[in-house]
Write an enzyme that holds these catalytic residues in place. Structure first.
Site, short mmCIF file in Angstrom:
data_model
loop_
_atom_site.label_atom_id
_atom_site.label_comp_id
_atom_site.label_asym_id
_atom_site.label_seq_id
_atom_site.Cartn_x
_atom_site.Cartn_y
_atom_site.Cartn_z
N TYR A 1 1.30 -41.43 -4.96
CA TYR A 1 2.65 -40.93 -4.66
C TYR A 1 2.76 -40.51 -3.19
O TYR A 1 1.81 -39.95 -2.62
CB TYR A 1 2.98 -39.73 -5.54
CG TYR A 1 3.55 -40.07 -6.90
CD1 TYR A 1 3.65 -41.38 -7.36
CD2 TYR A 1 4.00 -39.06 -7.73
CE1 TYR A 1 4.17 -41.66 -8.60
CE2 TYR A 1 4.53 -39.33 -8.99
CZ TYR A 1 4.61 -40.64 -9.41
OH TYR A 1 5.13 -40.92 -10.65
N ARG A 49 -2.04 -43.82 -15.64
CA ARG A 49 -0.95 -43.95 -16.61
C ARG A 49 -1.45 -44.12 -18.03
O ARG A 49 -0.75 -43.78 -18.99
CB ARG A 49 -0.07 -45.15 -16.23
CG ARG A 49 0.56 -45.06 -14.86
CD ARG A 49 1.58 -43.95 -14.77
NE ARG A 49 2.21 -43.91 -13.45
CZ ARG A 49 3.06 -42.98 -13.07
NH1 ARG A 49 3.40 -42.01 -13.88
NH2 ARG A 49 3.58 -43.01 -11.85
N TYR A 58 4.72 -26.92 -10.16
CA TYR A 58 3.99 -28.14 -10.49
C TYR A 58 3.22 -28.65 -9.28
O TYR A 58 2.08 -29.11 -9.40
CB TYR A 58 4.93 -29.22 -11.01
CG TYR A 58 4.20 -30.51 -11.31
CD1 TYR A 58 3.22 -30.57 -12.29
CD2 TYR A 58 4.46 -31.68 -10.58
CE1 TYR A 58 2.52 -31.74 -12.56
CE2 TYR A 58 3.78 -32.85 -10.86
CZ TYR A 58 2.81 -32.88 -11.84
OH TYR A 58 2.12 -34.04 -12.09
N ARG A 105 -5.47 -28.44 -8.88
CA ARG A 105 -6.30 -29.43 -9.57
C ARG A 105 -7.14 -30.21 -8.58
O ARG A 105 -8.34 -30.41 -8.78
CB ARG A 105 -5.41 -30.36 -10.39
CG ARG A 105 -6.16 -31.52 -11.04
CD ARG A 105 -5.30 -32.28 -12.03
NE ARG A 105 -4.05 -32.77 -11.45
CZ ARG A 105 -3.09 -33.39 -12.16
NH1 ARG A 105 -3.25 -33.57 -13.46
NH2 ARG A 105 -1.99 -33.82 -11.58
N GLU A 154 9.95 -36.47 -21.98
CA GLU A 154 8.67 -37.11 -21.66
C GLU A 154 7.98 -37.44 -22.97
O GLU A 154 8.15 -36.72 -23.97
CB GLU A 154 7.80 -36.19 -20.81
CG GLU A 154 6.48 -36.79 -20.38
CD GLU A 154 5.77 -35.99 -19.30
OE1 GLU A 154 4.56 -35.74 -19.46
OE2 GLU A 154 6.42 -35.61 -18.31
#
Length: 329
Positions: free
Chosen positions: A209, A222, A150, A157, A322
């Site tokens: 983060y 979000r 991840y 990305r 999730e």
């Protein structure tokens, strides 16, 4: 590829719902998403009505698999640009690509290539505002430290986009699938008009983060208010601030995830709670948690809430569930 006029078409209403019946696609269907496997010709195809058809390699856990239908009150057309399949109508665009990561040097390089393609493609479209992105990749938690897949995905990305989303991050989901073909599937929704990014007051914005979560922070918002007023809800788990909570406790993680979605609805000034206007997708790491999930959702959600439940791995190994979805006005 032909160039488009700088004058976008008026934005047509966009309706998103779940349907248990595999009915013929009606005119105005922009996309249909089916879960449960990828055919040999790939994840994306076009229908004779113009819709983009996506088959995604996440195993449904419902009694009857649900199909997610995106519909616009406008004519729909479709096409293909290199690896990207697309459909458009009424000021909306849905597009998808699938890459075999083994043919592109691994997950980081494949992701960088996919997002560079996304960025180049979107630069030529009248629907230039990318509002919502979904990412499905194999073995999302494999590897350690900065070599976790991840984290490599996030680095790829970031490299592929450059500064493409800075200040305008879309809503997003990243889930691990278990298909042995190890394909990276990325699909997205774009519009001729911008949306409004929504952050959750209970959570640190993902793009802020700290370094412990990898060399490149996850680049997503979000939530996103679409021009038509619908809220696109990003993948939401048991995270408060930036820390995972309730390790090993499935029910507590589920309740925390729902609390986060409720906080997001409030931040977006959307109607509270869940109902027939709030289609939700739930990703479960362990099929054994399905009975507990059903019991908990029966207590929290009205029976009219459209649900799709699938087997899928969450981006952090300690997280068991999730949820993403939509909230209509």
């Amino acid at each position: 590829m032909r160039q488009f006029s700088s004058q976008p078409d008026p934005i047509a209403p966009l309706d998103i719902g779940l349907n248990a019946a595999a009915a013929p696609l009606a005119p105005g269907t922009l996309a249909r998403l089916d879960f449960g496997g990828v055919p040999s010709h790939g994840a994306a195809a076009h229908s004779n009505t113009g819709a983009l058809r996506l088959r995604l390699p996440l195993v449904p856990l419902m009694d009857a698999a649900m199909h997610e239908i995106w519909h616009v009150q406008a004519a729909v057309s479709n096409g293909q640009c290199d690896a990207i399949h697309w459909a458009r109508g009424g000021g909306w665009l849905v597009a998808a690509l699938e890459l075999d990561e083994s043919a592109h040097g691994g997950i980081e390089a494949a992701t960088a290539r996919a997002y560079a393609a996304l960025r180049a493609f979107q630069a030529l479209q009248p629907e230039r505002h990318v509002l919502r992105v979904w990412n499905y990749l194999a073995d999302i938690n494999a590897g350690a430290g900065d070599g976790e897949r991840y984290k490599l995905f996030c680095a790829g990305r970031s490299r592929g986009l450059g500064n493409g989303f800075v200040g305008a991050y879309p809503a997003a989901t990243a889930i691990g699938h278990r298909d042995p073909m190890r394909g990276l599937i990325v699909y997205w929704l774009a519009c001729a008009q911008p949306g409004m990014r929504v952050e959750n007051p209970r959570q640190l914005s993902a793009w802020r983060y700290p370094r412990q979560y990898g060399p490149a922070a996850p680049g997503f918002a979000r939530g996103m208010r679409l021009p038509a007023g619908t809220l696109a809800i990003s993948g939401t788990a048991s995270i408060v601030g930036h820390a995972s909570l309730h390790i090993g406790d499935f029910d507590a993680q589920l309740q925390e995830s729902l609390a986060n979605i409720e906080a997001l609805l409030a931040a977006a000034d959307m109607p509270a709670g869940f109902d027939a206007h709030a289609p939700l997708k739930v990703y479960l790491r362990r099929a054994q948690d399905l009975p507990a999930l059903r019991a908990a959702l029966a207590r929290r959600l009205p029976p009219t809430t459209p649900l799709q439940i699938m087997l899928g791995d969450v981006c952090r190994a300690e997280l068991l569930v999730e949820i993403d979805g939509w909230r209509m006005p």
